[in-house]
Scaffold this active site. Structure first.
Site, PDB file in Angstrom:
ATOM      1  N   TYR A  32      -0.822  -0.149   2.326  1.00  0.00           N
ATOM      2  CA  TYR A  32       0.622  -0.149   2.593  1.00  0.00           C
ATOM      3  C   TYR A  32       1.352   0.112   1.266  1.00  0.00           C
ATOM      4  O   TYR A  32       2.182  -0.656   0.822  1.00  0.00           O
ATOM      5  CB  TYR A  32       1.096  -1.432   3.279  1.00  0.00           C
ATOM      6  CG  TYR A  32       2.213  -1.114   4.243  1.00  0.00           C
ATOM      7  CD1 TYR A  32       1.941  -0.412   5.418  1.00  0.00           C
ATOM      8  CD2 TYR A  32       3.532  -1.423   3.951  1.00  0.00           C
ATOM      9  CE1 TYR A  32       2.958  -0.045   6.282  1.00  0.00           C
ATOM     10  CE2 TYR A  32       4.557  -1.061   4.799  1.00  0.00           C
ATOM     11  CZ  TYR A  32       4.258  -0.372   5.964  1.00  0.00           C
ATOM     12  OH  TYR A  32       5.261   0.007   6.818  1.00  0.00           O
ATOM     13  N   HIS A  34       3.366   1.178  -1.954  1.00  0.00           N
ATOM     14  CA  HIS A  34       4.771   1.348  -2.303  1.00  0.00           C
ATOM     15  C   HIS A  34       4.836   1.900  -3.735  1.00  0.00           C
ATOM     16  O   HIS A  34       3.788   2.134  -4.363  1.00  0.00           O
ATOM     17  CB  HIS A  34       5.543   0.030  -2.169  1.00  0.00           C
ATOM     18  CG  HIS A  34       4.904  -1.116  -2.890  1.00  0.00           C
ATOM     19  ND1 HIS A  34       4.827  -1.199  -4.257  1.00  0.00           N
ATOM     20  CD2 HIS A  34       4.265  -2.229  -2.421  1.00  0.00           C
ATOM     21  CE1 HIS A  34       4.216  -2.302  -4.605  1.00  0.00           C
ATOM     22  NE2 HIS A  34       3.841  -2.954  -3.504  1.00  0.00           N
ATOM     23  N   HIS A  37       2.475   0.487  -6.413  1.00  0.00           N
ATOM     24  CA  HIS A  37       1.103   1.009  -6.400  1.00  0.00           C
ATOM     25  C   HIS A  37       1.065   2.435  -6.946  1.00  0.00           C
ATOM     26  O   HIS A  37       0.167   2.815  -7.697  1.00  0.00           O
ATOM     27  CB  HIS A  37       0.559   1.083  -4.957  1.00  0.00           C
ATOM     28  CG  HIS A  37       0.453  -0.227  -4.249  1.00  0.00           C
ATOM     29  ND1 HIS A  37       1.209  -0.530  -3.148  1.00  0.00           N
ATOM     30  CD2 HIS A  37      -0.347  -1.287  -4.476  1.00  0.00           C
ATOM     31  CE1 HIS A  37       0.878  -1.738  -2.718  1.00  0.00           C
ATOM     32  NE2 HIS A  37      -0.050  -2.230  -3.509  1.00  0.00           N
ATOM     33  N   GLN A 148       2.029  -6.172 -12.993  1.00  0.00           N
ATOM     34  CA  GLN A 148       2.517  -7.409 -13.601  1.00  0.00           C
ATOM     35  C   GLN A 148       3.171  -8.322 -12.557  1.00  0.00           C
ATOM     36  O   GLN A 148       3.331  -9.512 -12.782  1.00  0.00           O
ATOM     37  CB  GLN A 148       3.485  -7.049 -14.734  1.00  0.00           C
ATOM     38  CG  GLN A 148       4.254  -8.202 -15.359  1.00  0.00           C
ATOM     39  CD  GLN A 148       3.338  -9.224 -16.047  1.00  0.00           C
ATOM     40  OE1 GLN A 148       2.209  -8.911 -16.427  1.00  0.00           O
ATOM     41  NE2 GLN A 148       3.825 -10.454 -16.175  1.00  0.00           N
ATOM     42  N   LYS A 149       3.537  -7.762 -11.395  1.00  0.00           N
ATOM     43  CA  LYS A 149       4.151  -8.634 -10.377  1.00  0.00           C
ATOM     44  C   LYS A 149       3.212  -9.785 -10.025  1.00  0.00           C
ATOM     45  O   LYS A 149       3.629 -10.912  -9.859  1.00  0.00           O
ATOM     46  CB  LYS A 149       4.522  -7.863  -9.118  1.00  0.00           C
ATOM     47  CG  LYS A 149       5.307  -8.767  -8.153  1.00  0.00           C
ATOM     48  CD  LYS A 149       5.771  -8.046  -6.940  1.00  0.00           C
ATOM     49  CE  LYS A 149       4.726  -7.933  -5.892  1.00  0.00           C
ATOM     50  NZ  LYS A 149       4.432  -9.141  -5.151  1.00  0.00           N
ATOM     51  N   GLN A 153      -2.692 -13.142 -11.196  1.00  0.00           N
ATOM     52  CA  GLN A 153      -3.873 -12.351 -10.828  1.00  0.00           C
ATOM     53  C   GLN A 153      -4.355 -11.528 -12.031  1.00  0.00           C
ATOM     54  O   GLN A 153      -5.560 -11.466 -12.319  1.00  0.00           O
ATOM     55  CB  GLN A 153      -3.527 -11.431  -9.663  1.00  0.00           C
ATOM     56  CG  GLN A 153      -4.579 -10.376  -9.369  1.00  0.00           C
ATOM     57  CD  GLN A 153      -4.306  -9.617  -8.089  1.00  0.00           C
ATOM     58  OE1 GLN A 153      -4.585 -10.122  -7.019  1.00  0.00           O
ATOM     59  NE2 GLN A 153      -3.781  -8.411  -8.166  1.00  0.00           N
ATOM     60  N   MET A 184       9.030  -4.752  -5.777  1.00  0.00           N
ATOM     61  CA  MET A 184       8.393  -4.086  -4.635  1.00  0.00           C
ATOM     62  C   MET A 184       7.146  -4.845  -4.219  1.00  0.00           C
ATOM     63  O   MET A 184       6.379  -5.317  -5.050  1.00  0.00           O
ATOM     64  CB  MET A 184       8.052  -2.655  -5.000  1.00  0.00           C
ATOM     65  CG  MET A 184       9.301  -1.853  -5.172  1.00  0.00           C
ATOM     66  SD  MET A 184       9.024  -0.131  -4.807  1.00  0.00           S
ATOM     67  CE  MET A 184      10.661   0.509  -5.156  1.00  0.00           C
TER      68      MET A 184
HETATM   69  O1  PAF Z   1      -3.282  -7.161  -5.700  1.00  0.00           O
HETATM   70  C1  PAF Z   1      -3.874  -6.846  -4.641  1.00  0.00           C
HETATM   71  O2  PAF Z   1      -3.425  -6.010  -3.856  1.00  0.00           O
HETATM   72  C2  PAF Z   1      -5.180  -7.532  -4.305  1.00  0.00           C
HETATM   73  O3  PAF Z   1      -5.155  -8.878  -4.679  1.00  0.00           O
HETATM   74  C3  PAF Z   1      -6.411  -6.820  -4.875  1.00  0.00           C
HETATM   75  C4  PAF Z   1      -6.407  -6.833  -6.390  1.00  0.00           C
HETATM   76  C5  PAF Z   1      -6.451  -5.386  -4.383  1.00  0.00           C
HETATM   77  C6  PAF Z   1      -7.685  -7.520  -4.401  1.00  0.00           C
HETATM   78  O4  PAF Z   1      -7.799  -7.510  -3.013  1.00  0.00           O
END
Ligand code: PAF
Length: 281
Positions: A32, A34, A37, A148-149, A153, A184
């Site tokens: 999905y 945006h 990405h 960075q959002k 993670q 986003m």
């Molecule tokens: O940030 C994401 O979209 C997910 O956490 C990732 C890194 C693709 C792992 O599923």
């Protein structure tokens, strides 16, 4: 552009490319797509010989009451967007391909996964680090691109790659925002018009925090109180957390002296949004 659904096939394809000296940039996503990405894909395509994008909604990073089933999916749209942004390969396996019957191995980063989103989403980061490890061993990228959002993670993945001596450079790219400042996110589509209008309070409250710090405020409690006050003025917003932490260790900060991460998670109905800002003093 090549599309693969099976691990053996993409491995076979990429190992040949890598033998020929190709440098691989990798963008793991849950689809999905945006503009956030797409900015990662463009960068991966610019900085490497090949840009690989994975699209996989990873069930192990969703809690039992979370939105795995209803997470937005539109593969055809994603394929078109990724291709336009410069992707050379898309890897889109199904759940049974990634977690076949009898699957037993999980990767866990300790301590820094217990705060912020980790506190409200137990098990979330274990799912993320497990799938990212699997994707890294399938793709074997030279560089991997994260937004960075998802600040926590990115830090967790940097820690994991360092601890496990993974030969991949983690590239953390800026947050991409809508015109009004909303970060986003694939989850923004869940917001109804009123929620969408009020959701701008996340970025506004972070901007307010930054302004207070620039004006000389160093007391994290006072800054947090100002953020909470601003967010609670929006009747549909329910705060999950507002935190001011060291941008590296993610430990709570009381007096701001260094580089801090101001991070927040706010729910609008059943939609949980996150945003953050790094401020250096
Ligand atoms: O940030 C994401 O979209 C997910 O956490 C990732 C890194 C693709 C792992 O599923």
């Amino acid at each position: 552009m090549q599309i693969f659904n099976h691990i053996a096939e993409i491995k076979n394809y990429l190992r040949k490319e890598q033998k020929n000296g190709k440098i691989i940039g990798f963008v793991p996503t849950m689809g999905y797509l945006h503009e956030g990405h797409l900015s990662l894909i463009r960068r991966a395509a610019n900085e490497n010989d090949m840009a690989i994008v994975s699209i996989f909604v990873n069930p192990t990073q969703f809690g039992p009451a979370e939105d795995f089933e209803r997470y937005p999916r539109d593969l055809q749209r994603d394929v078109n967007l990724a291709q336009q942004a410069g992707a050379n390969v898309i890897f889109t396996p199904d759940v049974a391909e990634m977690y076949p019957q009898g699957y037993k191995t999980y990767v866990e980063v300790q301590e820094i996964t217990n705060t912020l989103c980790g506190a409200s989403r137990p098990g979330h980061f274990r799912g993320v680090t497990t799938i990212v490890t699997k994707l890294f061993s399938i793709v074997r990228p030279d560089r991997a691109y994260f937004g960075q959002k998802d600040a926590q993670q990115a830090i967790v993945i940097q820690q994991m790659t360092k601890d496990l001596d993974m030969d991949v450079e983690i590239m953390v790219c800026p947050i991409v925002r809508e015109k009004d400042g909303l970060a986003m996110s694939s989850r923004n589509v869940y917001l109804n018009p009123q929620e969408r209008e009020q959701a701008v309070v996340l970025s506004e409250s972070l901007a307010l925090a930054k302004k207070l710090i620039i004006q000389g405020e160093r007391d994290a409690f006072k800054i947090k109180a100002a953020i909470v006050d601003k967010i609670t003025q929006k009747p549909l917003a329910k705060i999950d957390y507002v935190s001011i932490v060291d941008a590296q260790t993610l430990k709570d900060i009381h007096h701001i002296t260094n580089r801090v991460l101001i991070a927040l998670a706010v729910k609008f109905g059943s939609t949980r949004l996150i945003d953050n800002i790094i401020v250096e003093v």
